[in-house]
Design a protein around this motif. Structure first.
Motif, PDB file in Angstrom:
ATOM      1  N   ALA A  69      45.086  41.508  -5.852  1.00 51.80           N
ATOM      2  CA  ALA A  69      44.868  42.696  -6.749  1.00 51.80           C
ATOM      3  C   ALA A  69      46.377  43.218  -7.071  1.00 51.80           C
ATOM      4  O   ALA A  69      46.100  43.870  -8.269  1.00 51.80           O
ATOM      5  CB  ALA A  69      44.193  43.803  -6.015  1.00 51.80           C
TER       6      ALA A  69
ATOM      7  N   ASP B 205      46.907  42.593 -10.740  1.00 55.92           N
ATOM      8  CA  ASP B 205      46.504  43.446 -11.768  1.00 55.92           C
ATOM      9  C   ASP B 205      47.005  45.008 -12.014  1.00 55.92           C
ATOM     10  O   ASP B 205      46.759  45.761 -12.823  1.00 55.92           O
ATOM     11  CB  ASP B 205      45.024  43.857 -11.345  1.00 55.92           C
ATOM     12  CG  ASP B 205      44.205  42.676 -11.742  1.00 55.92           C
ATOM     13  OD1 ASP B 205      44.554  41.709 -12.366  1.00 55.92           O
ATOM     14  OD2 ASP B 205      43.001  42.479 -10.997  1.00 55.92           O
ATOM     15  N   GLU B 206      48.081  45.050 -11.021  1.00 57.56           N
ATOM     16  CA  GLU B 206      48.810  46.387 -10.995  1.00 57.56           C
ATOM     17  C   GLU B 206      50.138  46.485 -11.753  1.00 57.56           C
ATOM     18  O   GLU B 206      50.763  47.358 -11.771  1.00 57.56           O
ATOM     19  CB  GLU B 206      48.669  47.111  -9.884  1.00 57.56           C
ATOM     20  CG  GLU B 206      47.584  47.209  -8.977  1.00 57.56           C
ATOM     21  CD  GLU B 206      47.671  47.801  -7.605  1.00 57.56           C
ATOM     22  OE1 GLU B 206      48.603  47.991  -6.927  1.00 57.56           O
ATOM     23  OE2 GLU B 206      46.502  47.850  -7.036  1.00 57.56           O
TER      24      GLU B 206
ATOM     25  N   ALA C  87      50.090  43.999 -16.809  1.00 63.19           N
ATOM     26  CA  ALA C  87      48.740  43.766 -16.894  1.00 63.19           C
ATOM     27  C   ALA C  87      48.109  45.222 -17.338  1.00 63.19           C
ATOM     28  O   ALA C  87      47.180  45.178 -17.767  1.00 63.19           O
ATOM     29  CB  ALA C  87      48.215  43.676 -15.238  1.00 63.19           C
ATOM     30  N   ARG C  88      48.780  46.337 -16.907  1.00 65.55           N
ATOM     31  CA  ARG C  88      48.393  47.554 -16.956  1.00 65.55           C
ATOM     32  C   ARG C  88      48.969  48.220 -18.540  1.00 65.55           C
ATOM     33  O   ARG C  88      48.368  49.214 -18.853  1.00 65.55           O
ATOM     34  CB  ARG C  88      48.913  48.722 -15.765  1.00 65.55           C
ATOM     35  CG  ARG C  88      48.150  48.425 -14.395  1.00 65.55           C
ATOM     36  CD  ARG C  88      48.716  49.419 -13.776  1.00 65.55           C
ATOM     37  NE  ARG C  88      50.209  49.535 -13.664  1.00 65.55           N
ATOM     38  CZ  ARG C  88      50.896  50.625 -13.302  1.00 65.55           C
ATOM     39  NH1 ARG C  88      50.327  51.740 -13.257  1.00 65.55           N
ATOM     40  NH2 ARG C  88      52.249  50.443 -13.241  1.00 65.55           N
TER      41      ARG C  88
ATOM     42  N   THR D  18      48.673  53.072  -8.276  1.00 65.32           N
ATOM     43  CA  THR D  18      47.835  51.885  -8.082  1.00 65.32           C
ATOM     44  C   THR D  18      47.692  51.628  -6.642  1.00 65.32           C
ATOM     45  O   THR D  18      48.370  51.976  -5.804  1.00 65.32           O
ATOM     46  CB  THR D  18      48.773  50.690  -8.816  1.00 65.32           C
ATOM     47  OG1 THR D  18      50.097  50.923  -7.991  1.00 65.32           O
ATOM     48  CG2 THR D  18      49.027  50.629 -10.158  1.00 65.32           C
TER      49      THR D  18
END
Length: 177
Positions: free
Chosen positions: A116, A119-120, A124-125, A157
């Protein structure tokens, strides 16, 4: 003038410029076979001094923090085995060293291996800073750069927030903001 028109862009740009200027490397500088470039370190006084990292290997993490635009730049680097070095961690100009407790080292490795975390990353953000004069914390992991600010309304996050908390509670790097 342009920077005054877009103050939200100032802090991330400033952080990237400071990191690049202090290391002379890009954030994504890689040596042969994709391994992070070597980071030699020596101070003018002849003693060892921690340099601001531009890349980290799997299982390593670096934390770079600054309070506002003019605050001191604190840098903490943690090796896979839990050994850490911190430059100006308490804001007093002192370089500190130590080792995380075995259970904290194990927990940190579990967090750094969490899928995960990808995704942080800022990329990605599509992260953008939202506050002026806030504490900005950037975690450099093998997955990428993960930035957060200590300001109202900004969500932490989950995985990177837990890494930040672990590092700041287990070392002299204190979140002050």
């Amino acid at each position: 003038m342009l920077l005054r028109a877009h103050p939200r862009l100032l802090l991330p740009v400033l952080a990237a410029v400071v990191v690049g200027a202090l290391t002379g490397c890009s954030l994504f500088d890689r040596g042969p076979r994709g391994n992070p470039a070597a980071q030699p370190s020596a101070s003018a006084g002849g003693g060892a001094q921690l340099e601001i990292p531009t890349t980290v290997a799997v299982g390593q993490v670096s934390l770079i923090q600054r309070l506002g635009e003019d605050g001191p730049l604190r840098t903490l680097s943690v090796e896979r085995g839990g050994a850490w070095q911190c430059l100006d961690c308490a804001g007093d100009g002192v370089t500190s060293r130590g080792t995380l407790a075995p259970e904290l080292t194990e927990r940190l490795q579990v967090l750094l291996a969490n899928p995960a975390l990808a995704d942080e990353t800022d990329q990605a953000r599509r992260y953008r800073s939202t506050c002026i004069d806030a504490l900005t914390s950037s975690l450099l992991t093998s997955t990428g750069l993960i930035t957060s600010q200590d300001c109202p309304g900004e969500e932490r996050t989950p995985v990177a927030g837990e890494i930040l908390l672990l590092l700041t509670q287990a070392t002299p790097a204190e979140v002050k903001g």
